[in-house]
Design a protein around this motif. Structure first.
Motif, short mmCIF file in Angstrom:
data_model
loop_
_atom_site.label_atom_id
_atom_site.label_comp_id
_atom_site.label_asym_id
_atom_site.label_seq_id
_atom_site.Cartn_x
_atom_site.Cartn_y
_atom_site.Cartn_z
N ILE A 101 0.83 -1.20 0.00
CA ILE A 101 0.00 0.00 0.00
C ILE A 101 0.87 1.26 0.00
CG2 ILE A 101 -1.56 1.38 1.45
CD1 ILE A 101 -3.01 -1.19 2.16
N ILE A 102 1.95 1.25 0.78
CA ILE A 102 2.85 2.41 0.82
C ILE A 102 3.60 2.55 -0.49
CG2 ILE A 102 4.89 3.37 1.94
CD1 ILE A 102 3.88 2.12 4.56
N LEU A 103 4.08 1.43 -1.06
CA LEU A 103 4.80 1.48 -2.33
C LEU A 103 3.90 1.96 -3.47
CD1 LEU A 103 7.00 -1.75 -2.29
CD2 LEU A 103 7.78 0.62 -2.16
N ASN A 104 2.62 1.68 -3.35
CA ASN A 104 1.68 2.10 -4.41
C ASN A 104 1.53 3.61 -4.51
OD1 ASN A 104 1.16 -0.54 -5.08
ND2 ASN A 104 -0.68 -0.71 -3.84
N THR A 105 2.05 4.33 -3.51
CA THR A 105 1.98 5.79 -3.56
C THR A 105 3.12 6.38 -4.39
OG1 THR A 105 3.32 6.05 -1.53
CG2 THR A 105 0.93 5.85 -1.26
N ALA A 106 4.03 5.55 -4.89
CA ALA A 106 5.19 6.04 -5.64
C ALA A 106 4.80 6.93 -6.84
CB ALA A 106 6.06 4.86 -6.11
N PRO A 107 3.77 6.57 -7.64
CA PRO A 107 3.40 7.47 -8.75
C PRO A 107 2.98 8.86 -8.29
CG PRO A 107 2.39 5.31 -9.03
CD PRO A 107 2.97 5.34 -7.66
N VAL A 108 2.25 8.92 -7.17
CA VAL A 108 1.81 10.22 -6.65
C VAL A 108 3.02 11.01 -6.14
CG1 VAL A 108 0.38 11.38 -4.94
CG2 VAL A 108 -0.44 9.28 -6.05
#
Length: 290
Positions: free
Chosen positions: A99-106
């Motif tokens: 979930i934290i890694l998924n914020t990379a694009p933002v």
């Protein structure tokens, strides 16, 4: 312009396809994380050296010099993101890390806007939000408690990845992938200090060799080249596809059946990226006709 974007999307997508066996081969091996990190770093450094020597031959050193300090930054960020991912996985639930890694694009989009004043079209923001939502839905099924260190390191990994791709984006005239070998060596050195310089079993050595001598070096090189043609946030967004295909491979080979939420989230991510590609191809065709 449109041709460049299509090229960038194709390079990033191909890189993601090569990185998808990562989760499966990591799960198959039984070595300690620090041992895995040591051999991952050492073999990746060797692979990057071979790839770059074949690509540039006598021009390799001048190409490295062209990267300047930004090349060294990308190398260190590559090592930090890998280290953060592994330490995060070791100290907290996988769902938390994902979930934290998924914020990379933002994070990548925000860095590009704050530092380099690069803005993304509204359609790209919509795709990013949809993809991050879908990938987070996939990870919710594994949400759990863990040590604060794991959460912090997952955040470090996401930020390092976003920063790496943004810095590479800021110098499209230089190929930052030639510097990744130094990041891999740094990773191996840190793992060696932590006691990772141990010889795995023959079985584990074969899987680690397959991953680090073939799949990962090709994937990392292509992904690092991607920001020369498209925004760093878009490259990060394409990496979310690895979560979907990687989970499918684990299901196919190890029979780890994903949850309903994982399947639903995977469909969202895959559909959004497919729509993004379709939109870009249509824009390219219209530009060609005009």
């Amino acid at each position: 312009m449109h041709t460049t974007r299509i090229k960038g999307l194709a390079i990033a997508a191909l890189g993601v396809l090569f990185i998808t066996p990562d989760a499966l081969l990591v799960k198959i091996t039984s070595v300690e994380p620090v041992v895995f990190l040591f051999w991952r770093g050492l073999l990746l450094a060797l692979s990057f050296l071979i790839i770059n020597t074949v690509r540039y031959r006598s021009r390799l050193v001048p190409e490295m010099k062209r990267c300047g300090w930004k090349g060294w930054f990308c190398a260190c960020a590559f090592a930090v993101s890998t280290l953060g991912f592994v330490v995060g996985m070791k100290n907290t639930a996988a769902g938390n890390v994902l979930i934290i890694l998924n914020t990379a694009p933002v994070i990548a989009a925000l860095i590009a806007w704050l530092v380099w004043k690069e803005t993304l079209p509204l359609r790209t923001w919509v795709i990013i939000v949809v993809c991050v939502t879908g990938a987070s839905i996939m990870a919710i099924g594994e949400w759990g408690q863990g040590e604060p260190l794991g959460l912090v390191m997952a955040g470090v990994a996401a930020t390092a990845l976003a920063a790496n791709l943004n810095v590479a984006r800021s110098r499209p005239d230089a190929d930052m992938s030639v510097m990744l070998m130094f990041g891999a060596l740094l990773l191996a050195a840190l793992a060696a200090i932590g006691g990772g310089a141990k010889l795995p079993s023959l079985r584990d050595s074969l899987f680690i060799g397959l991953l680090c001598l073939f799949f990962l070096p090709i994937a990392a090189t292509l992904i690092q080249i991607g920001p020369r043609y498209i925004a760093a946030a878009e490259v990060s967004m394409m990496l979310l596809l690895e979560t979907v295909i990687g989970a499918f491979l684990v299901w196919l080979v190890l029979d780890e059946v994903p949850t309903t939420l994982s399947l639903f989230g995977g469909v969202i991510v895959f559909s959004a990226l497919l729509a993004h590609g379709w939109i870009e191809v249509r824009r390219y065709r219209r530009a060609s006709l005009s």
